[in-house]
Design an enzyme around this catalytic site. Structure first.
Site, PDB file in Angstrom:
ATOM      1  N   LYS A 101      -6.081 -35.428  11.527  1.00  0.00           N
ATOM      2  CA  LYS A 101      -6.047 -34.004  11.201  1.00  0.00           C
ATOM      3  C   LYS A 101      -5.961 -33.777   9.691  1.00  0.00           C
ATOM      4  O   LYS A 101      -6.679 -32.935   9.139  1.00  0.00           O
ATOM      5  CB  LYS A 101      -4.866 -33.343  11.913  1.00  0.00           C
ATOM      6  CG  LYS A 101      -5.047 -33.248  13.415  1.00  0.00           C
ATOM      7  CD  LYS A 101      -3.784 -32.740  14.102  1.00  0.00           C
ATOM      8  CE  LYS A 101      -3.986 -32.664  15.605  1.00  0.00           C
ATOM      9  NZ  LYS A 101      -2.758 -32.250  16.303  1.00  0.00           N
ATOM     10  N   SER A 134      -0.280 -28.726  20.168  1.00  0.00           N
ATOM     11  CA  SER A 134      -0.195 -28.973  18.724  1.00  0.00           C
ATOM     12  C   SER A 134      -0.601 -27.771  17.888  1.00  0.00           C
ATOM     13  O   SER A 134      -0.423 -27.775  16.671  1.00  0.00           O
ATOM     14  CB  SER A 134      -1.046 -30.189  18.335  1.00  0.00           C
ATOM     15  OG  SER A 134      -2.410 -29.947  18.565  1.00  0.00           O
TER      16      SER A 134
END
Length: 236
Positions: free
Chosen positions: A138, A95
């Site tokens: 996030k 990611s």
């Protein structure tokens, strides 16, 4: 004093820390340095055995992307080092591969990146940005940290467009986005992200297979050509 907001070869990636019943997102500073050499993209985390196989795979994809987009007719004569600054635990997953690629392109083109914008997303060999896990944690984690910082800049985060359908954000973040005090940028490819981070044009090749002068991609290609030529001269 206002902190420096634009830096070459540096970006804020966002990771998720999982504590079992509780998980949260937190930013991680990622830096890149590029120079003449034959080492390719060196993952410092891997060299010290702090990188998992999925992260290593993401790093190899970065080299493939650079070679396919910019160096089809000449060899990559570059050594690049990438590192998560002040990270002392195991790193895995892909990611951060999008953020890592942005730092590489910034270092090669010498174009600075906006440090008020964080990045999460996986990238493939063709430069397409792919969905990642933990997207809500996030975004909210980066927002929480930004809300503690006094700054005239509007902070934000770049995410994959394919992750938009997964968003279930807390009301505080939604309100900030509505009021334009926090921004969420959804991108489909690397060029879109570089334009957001730099405020400059990435540039597409014309019918003569050339990037527009002064575009980001033009400067990346020119730097790689320069390094390749220097490498040949050293052999003579």
């Amino acid at each position: 004093m206002e902190a420096i907001t634009e830096i070459i070869g540096q970006i804020n990636g966002v990771a998720v820390l999982d504590l079992g019943n509780f998980s949260f997102g937190h930013p991680s500073k990622i830096t890149a340095l590029t120079r003449l050499g034959k080492g390719g993209v060196i993952n410092i985390e891997r060299e010290v055995k702090l990188s998992g196989p999925t992260h290593d795979k993401g790093m190899m994809i970065l080299s493939a992307y650079l070679a396919a987009k910019y160096a089809k007719d000449f060899p990559l004569s570059m050594t690049a080092t990438l590192v998560f600054e002040q990270s002392y635990g195991k790193i895995d997953g892909d990611s951060a591969s999008c953020a890592e690629l942005f730092t590489l392109l910034s270092s090669l083109s010498e174009v600075s990146l906006d440090q008020s914008i964080a990045v999460t997303g996986s990238v493939n060999q063709n430069g397409q940005v792919q969905a990642v896990g933990g997207i809500n944690e996030k975004i909210e984690g980066f927002y929480d940290i930004c809300s503690l910082v006094e700054s005239k800049k509007t902070h934000g985060i770049i995410i994959p467009a394919s992750n938009v359908k997964h968003l279930m954000l807390k009301e505080e973040v939604l309100e900030a986005v509505k009021n334009d005090t926090f921004r969420i940028y959804a991108i489909e490819n690397v060029d879109e992200g570089m334009e957001i981070l730099s405020g400059k044009t990435s540039g597409k090749k014309d019918k003569n297979d050339k990037f527009p002068k002064d575009s980001i991609n033009y400067h990346v290609e020119e730097k790689l050509k320069l390094l390749a030529n220097k490498s040949r001269q050293k052999k003579i």
